[in-house]
Design a protein around this motif. Structure first.
Motif, PDB file in Angstrom:
ATOM      1  N   GLY A   5       0.819  -1.202   0.000  1.00 14.57           N
ATOM      2  CA  GLY A   5       0.000   0.000   0.000  1.00 14.57           C
ATOM      3  C   GLY A   5       0.850   1.247   0.000  1.00 14.57           C
ATOM      4  N   ARG A   6       0.309   2.319  -0.568  1.00 13.95           N
ATOM      5  CA  ARG A   6       1.049   3.579  -0.586  1.00 13.95           C
ATOM      6  C   ARG A   6       0.604   4.423   0.588  1.00 13.95           C
ATOM      7  NH1 ARG A   6       1.402   6.407  -6.032  1.00 13.95           N
ATOM      8  NH2 ARG A   6       3.404   6.933  -5.165  1.00 13.95           N
ATOM      9  N   GLY A   7       1.550   5.011   1.272  1.00 15.43           N
ATOM     10  CA  GLY A   7       1.221   5.902   2.360  1.00 15.43           C
ATOM     11  C   GLY A   7       0.711   5.207   3.598  1.00 15.43           C
ATOM     12  N   ASN A   8       1.238   4.042   3.900  1.00 14.08           N
ATOM     13  CA  ASN A   8       0.763   3.278   5.051  1.00 14.08           C
ATOM     14  C   ASN A   8       1.692   3.318   6.256  1.00 14.08           C
ATOM     15  OD1 ASN A   8      -1.567   2.432   3.745  1.00 14.08           O
ATOM     16  ND2 ASN A   8      -0.561   0.643   2.881  1.00 14.08           N
ATOM     17  N   HIS A   9       2.703   4.168   6.225  1.00 13.97           N
ATOM     18  CA  HIS A   9       3.670   4.219   7.316  1.00 13.97           C
ATOM     19  C   HIS A   9       3.741   5.633   7.885  1.00 13.97           C
ATOM     20  CE1 HIS A   9       4.832   0.767   4.872  1.00 13.97           C
ATOM     21  NE2 HIS A   9       5.181   0.234   6.023  1.00 13.97           N
ATOM     22  N   HIS A  16       8.492   7.327  19.176  1.00 13.63           N
ATOM     23  CA  HIS A  16       9.757   7.326  18.430  1.00 13.63           C
ATOM     24  C   HIS A  16       9.939   6.021  17.666  1.00 13.63           C
ATOM     25  CE1 HIS A  16      10.707  10.982  20.572  1.00 13.63           C
ATOM     26  NE2 HIS A  16      10.348  10.360  21.677  1.00 13.63           N
ATOM     27  N   ARG A  17       8.923   5.705  16.861  1.00 14.60           N
ATOM     28  CA  ARG A  17       8.973   4.481  16.061  1.00 14.60           C
ATOM     29  C   ARG A  17       8.092   4.635  14.829  1.00 14.60           C
ATOM     30  NH1 ARG A  17       5.002   0.858  19.906  1.00 14.60           N
ATOM     31  NH2 ARG A  17       3.080   1.823  19.159  1.00 14.60           N
ATOM     32  N   VAL A  18       8.325   3.742  13.874  1.00 14.16           N
ATOM     33  CA  VAL A  18       7.468   3.668  12.696  1.00 14.16           C
ATOM     34  C   VAL A  18       6.207   2.912  13.078  1.00 14.16           C
ATOM     35  CG1 VAL A  18       7.259   2.715  10.370  1.00 14.16           C
ATOM     36  CG2 VAL A  18       9.430   3.719  11.117  1.00 14.16           C
ATOM     37  N   GLU A  19       5.076   3.444  12.641  1.00 15.50           N
ATOM     38  CA  GLU A  19       3.793   2.785  12.871  1.00 15.50           C
ATOM     39  C   GLU A  19       3.087   2.619  11.529  1.00 15.50           C
ATOM     40  OE1 GLU A  19       3.053   4.359  17.407  1.00 15.50           O
ATOM     41  OE2 GLU A  19       1.857   5.260  15.822  1.00 15.50           O
ATOM     42  N   TYR A  29       0.193  13.017  17.012  1.00 14.51           N
ATOM     43  CA  TYR A  29       1.468  12.425  17.384  1.00 14.51           C
ATOM     44  C   TYR A  29       2.282  11.887  16.214  1.00 14.51           C
ATOM     45  CZ  TYR A  29      -0.490  12.463  22.081  1.00 14.51           C
ATOM     46  OH  TYR A  29      -1.058  12.844  23.264  1.00 14.51           O
ATOM     47  N   VAL A  30       1.759  11.963  15.001  1.00 11.49           N
ATOM     48  CA  VAL A  30       2.458  11.301  13.902  1.00 11.49           C
ATOM     49  C   VAL A  30       2.778  12.240  12.752  1.00 11.49           C
ATOM     50  CG1 VAL A  30       1.493   9.041  14.434  1.00 11.49           C
ATOM     51  CG2 VAL A  30       0.330  10.489  12.781  1.00 11.49           C
ATOM     52  N   LEU A  31       3.822  11.876  12.015  1.00  8.34           N
ATOM     53  CA  LEU A  31       4.176  12.516  10.757  1.00  8.34           C
ATOM     54  C   LEU A  31       3.910  11.495   9.662  1.00  8.34           C
ATOM     55  CD1 LEU A  31       7.649  13.989  11.791  1.00  8.34           C
ATOM     56  CD2 LEU A  31       5.467  15.192  11.705  1.00  8.34           C
ATOM     57  N   SER A  36       6.954   4.191   2.619  1.00  5.84           N
ATOM     58  CA  SER A  36       7.691   3.032   3.120  1.00  5.84           C
ATOM     59  C   SER A  36       8.085   3.240   4.571  1.00  5.84           C
ATOM     60  CB  SER A  36       8.954   2.796   2.286  1.00  5.84           C
ATOM     61  OG  SER A  36       9.917   3.801   2.574  1.00  5.84           O
ATOM     62  N   ALA A  37       8.429   2.144   5.227  1.00  6.78           N
ATOM     63  CA  ALA A  37       8.895   2.226   6.612  1.00  6.78           C
ATOM     64  C   ALA A  37      10.202   3.006   6.693  1.00  6.78           C
ATOM     65  CB  ALA A  37       9.065   0.823   7.184  1.00  6.78           C
ATOM     66  N   ASP A  38      11.083   2.852   5.705  1.00  8.50           N
ATOM     67  CA  ASP A  38      12.343   3.599   5.702  1.00  8.50           C
ATOM     68  C   ASP A  38      12.097   5.100   5.594  1.00  8.50           C
ATOM     69  OD1 ASP A  38      13.977   1.356   5.978  1.00  8.50           O
ATOM     70  OD2 ASP A  38      14.298   1.156   3.812  1.00  8.50           O
ATOM     71  N   ASP A  39      11.169   5.485   4.732  1.00  6.12           N
ATOM     72  CA  ASP A  39      10.846   6.913   4.613  1.00  6.12           C
ATOM     73  C   ASP A  39      10.300   7.455   5.928  1.00  6.12           C
ATOM     74  OD1 ASP A  39      11.644   7.138   1.952  1.00  6.12           O
ATOM     75  OD2 ASP A  39       9.640   6.682   1.186  1.00  6.12           O
ATOM     76  N   ALA A  40       9.449   6.693   6.587  1.00  4.89           N
ATOM     77  CA  ALA A  40       8.898   7.123   7.875  1.00  4.89           C
ATOM     78  C   ALA A  40      10.000   7.225   8.930  1.00  4.89           C
ATOM     79  CB  ALA A  40       7.811   6.161   8.329  1.00  4.89           C
ATOM     80  N   ALA A  41      10.923   6.264   8.927  1.00  3.86           N
ATOM     81  CA  ALA A  41      12.011   6.275   9.907  1.00  3.86           C
ATOM     82  C   ALA A  41      12.921   7.486   9.730  1.00  3.86           C
ATOM     83  CB  ALA A  41      12.828   4.985   9.792  1.00  3.86           C
ATOM     84  N   ASN A  42      12.987   8.033   8.519  1.00  2.00           N
ATOM     85  CA  ASN A  42      13.829   9.200   8.238  1.00  2.00           C
ATOM     86  C   ASN A  42      13.042  10.506   8.268  1.00  2.00           C
ATOM     87  OD1 ASN A  42      16.266   7.767   7.848  1.00  2.00           O
ATOM     88  ND2 ASN A  42      15.495   7.086   5.858  1.00  2.00           N
ATOM     89  N   ALA A  43      11.839  10.474   8.800  1.00  2.00           N
ATOM     90  CA  ALA A  43      10.963  11.644   8.784  1.00  2.00           C
ATOM     91  C   ALA A  43      11.581  12.847   9.493  1.00  2.00           C
ATOM     92  CB  ALA A  43       9.617  11.307   9.412  1.00  2.00           C
TER      93      ALA A  43
END
Length: 66
Positions: A5-9, A16-19, A29-31, A36-43
């Motif tokens: 799915g697109r935009g699911n992370h 302080h984690r990927v959800e 609380y979220v950005l 992808s999970a990697d993109d979210a982790a680098n937010a």
């Protein structure tokens, strides 16, 4: 759960984690969403880069070249 799915992370600023959409915290609380999970982790890194670019542009606009 699928990563297809697109935009699911999301990056949760509270935990302080990927959800994912399956366990995401309230919007305050979220950005994201991120593709992808990697993109979210680098937010936060992306936020910092954008803030620095905007501050430099503001300084140029005000005639305060950095």
């Amino acid at each position: 759960m699928s990563d297809s799915g697109r935009g699911n992370h999301y990056w949760c600023t509270r935990h302080h984690r990927v959800e994912t959409v399956a366990d995401v915290c309230p919007a305050k609380y979220v950005l994201g969403p991120y593709p992808s999970a990697d993109d979210a982790a680098n937010a936060l890194q992306k936020v910092q880069e954008r803030n620095e670019a905007w501050e430099a542009e503001d300084a140029r606009w005000a005639g305060e070249d950095r």
